[in-house]
Design a protein around this motif. Structure first.
Motif, short mmCIF file in Angstrom:
data_model
loop_
_atom_site.label_atom_id
_atom_site.label_comp_id
_atom_site.label_asym_id
_atom_site.label_seq_id
_atom_site.Cartn_x
_atom_site.Cartn_y
_atom_site.Cartn_z
N ALA A 161 38.93 67.18 43.44
CA ALA A 161 37.54 67.47 43.81
C ALA A 161 36.88 66.21 44.34
O ALA A 161 37.01 65.14 43.77
N THR A 167 31.17 65.33 46.61
CA THR A 167 30.19 66.36 46.92
C THR A 167 30.36 67.57 45.99
O THR A 167 29.38 68.13 45.51
N THR A 168 31.61 67.95 45.73
CA THR A 168 31.88 69.07 44.83
C THR A 168 31.41 68.73 43.42
O THR A 168 30.79 69.56 42.75
N GLU A 169 31.71 67.51 42.98
CA GLU A 169 31.25 67.08 41.65
C GLU A 169 29.73 67.02 41.60
O GLU A 169 29.12 67.35 40.59
N ARG A 173 27.69 68.95 43.26
CA ARG A 173 27.19 70.33 43.14
C ARG A 173 27.30 70.83 41.70
O ARG A 173 26.40 71.50 41.20
N LYS A 174 28.44 70.52 41.05
CA LYS A 174 28.62 70.94 39.66
C LYS A 174 27.57 70.29 38.76
O LYS A 174 26.98 70.94 37.90
N LEU A 175 27.37 69.00 39.00
CA LEU A 175 26.38 68.27 38.20
C LEU A 175 24.98 68.81 38.46
O LEU A 175 24.17 68.95 37.54
N SER A 176 24.69 69.12 39.71
CA SER A 176 23.38 69.68 40.06
C SER A 176 23.16 71.03 39.37
O SER A 176 22.06 71.32 38.88
N ARG A 177 24.22 71.86 39.32
CA ARG A 177 24.11 73.16 38.61
C ARG A 177 23.88 72.94 37.12
O ARG A 177 23.12 73.67 36.49
N SER A 178 24.56 71.94 36.56
CA SER A 178 24.37 71.65 35.14
C SER A 178 22.93 71.24 34.85
O SER A 178 22.33 71.68 33.87
N ARG A 230 18.62 66.65 39.00
CA ARG A 230 18.99 67.29 40.28
C ARG A 230 18.56 66.43 41.46
O ARG A 230 19.27 66.31 42.45
N THR A 288 24.26 62.20 46.64
CA THR A 288 25.18 62.91 47.54
C THR A 288 24.70 62.85 48.98
O THR A 288 25.51 62.84 49.90
#
Length: 195
Positions: A2, A5-7, A9-14, A178, A185
């Protein structure tokens, strides 16, 4: 593997989930402030269940520690927690009255100690300590003079305020997190994203 950018997005969702949890807690706190009597009763029932479950877990832990010096101490503490949980669940109103009296006495003694300490020490925070002491003393007297009627709303009000401020804190962490993730990012170049 990953990429950043993918990480991100995951962190932003968290962080978004954290903000959502904060919003739910804040709404529960606001509802509790409107219905303080229900919040007081709910907090007493939760307190009783926590004591009961904690006692049962402690008893299981003590049984697992058979043959050690901890065993009898663990059994006694677990039995006291279970007994206290049963009493709180059977008499939540009486428990609320007792805890409200205890809170009033804590406010009174804390206020007196801060007042006396601020006058005796006269440190750099003299004004704030004096104000805290006066506020604690006043709050203790207000709760005490209206006791036992104050037990209907004091604990529920404190519980609801704690939920509200915890919720607002989680919202701030979630929204701020966020923003930080999006700033990081956005600063990344496409070459860094491909690595």
């Amino acid at each position: 593997m990953a990429g950043p950018t993918t990480e991100g997005r995951k962190l932003s969702r968290s962080f978004g989930g954290l903000a959502l949890l904060g919003a739910l807690l804040a709404v529960a706190g606001l509802v509790g402030l409107v219905y303080t009597g229900v919040a007081t009763l709910t907090s007493m029932i939760l307190f009783g269940w926590l004591l009961l479950v904690g006692g049962l877990v402690g008893l299981l832990h003590a049984v697992q520690a058979r043959g050690t010096a901890y065993f009898w101490l663990g059994v006694v503490v677990a039995a006291l927690n279970i007994a206290a949980g049963v009493v709180v669940l059977k008499h939540p109103e009486g428990t609320a009255e007792t805890l409200t009296m205890f809170a009033a006495l804590l406010f009174l003694t804390g206020g007196v100690f801060r007042l006396v300490g601020s006058v005796v020490v006269r440190g750099p925070q003299f004004g704030w300590t004096l104000l805290q002491g006066a506020f604690g003393l006043l709050l203790g007297l207000l709760v005490l003079f209206d006791w036992p009627h104050s037990s209907l709303y004091v604990l529920g009000c404190f519980f609801s305020l704690a939920l509200l401020f915890d919720g607002l804190g989680l919202i701030a962490i979630g929204v701020g997190g966020r923003r930080v993730v999006s700033l990081v990012t956005d600063q990344m170049t496409p070459e860094e994203d491909e690595k």
